[in-house]
Design a protein around this motif. Sequence first.
Motif, short mmCIF file in Angstrom:
data_model
loop_
_atom_site.label_atom_id
_atom_site.label_comp_id
_atom_site.label_asym_id
_atom_site.label_seq_id
_atom_site.Cartn_x
_atom_site.Cartn_y
_atom_site.Cartn_z
N GLU A 52 0.83 -1.21 0.00
CA GLU A 52 0.00 0.00 0.00
C GLU A 52 0.86 1.26 0.00
O GLU A 52 0.59 2.20 -0.75
CB GLU A 52 -0.94 0.02 1.22
N ILE A 53 1.89 1.27 0.82
CA ILE A 53 2.79 2.44 0.88
C ILE A 53 3.47 2.65 -0.47
O ILE A 53 3.54 3.77 -0.97
CB ILE A 53 3.84 2.27 2.00
N LEU A 54 3.98 1.57 -1.05
CA LEU A 54 4.68 1.68 -2.32
C LEU A 54 3.74 2.14 -3.43
O LEU A 54 4.05 3.05 -4.20
CB LEU A 54 5.33 0.35 -2.70
N ILE A 55 2.58 1.50 -3.53
CA ILE A 55 1.62 1.85 -4.59
C ILE A 55 1.15 3.29 -4.43
O ILE A 55 1.09 4.05 -5.41
CB ILE A 55 0.43 0.86 -4.60
N GLU A 56 0.85 3.70 -3.22
CA GLU A 56 0.40 5.07 -2.97
C GLU A 56 1.48 6.08 -3.36
O GLU A 56 1.19 7.11 -3.97
CB GLU A 56 0.03 5.23 -1.50
#
Length: 79
Positions: A52-56
Amino acid sequence: MREKYDHEILAEAMNYAYLIVTGKASFEDLVDKEDEIMLPYNILAEEDVNFEILIEYFEGEEEYEKCAELLNIKESVNV
């Protein structure tokens, strides 16, 4: 000025994380090429990958191809 520097550090850390998570480079490969590597969190253990952190982050940078690749990996891991 400080904000630009912070953004560059974050961008480098996120790109290193992306390379490791996608298998395009190993942690060892990166350490061999760079004096120092910063990662956004402990991504070396597969169960610690926070997609989630990477995609965001990459969504905010409008790097949608990276987002799609990370999403595919996330879905294959969570099957």
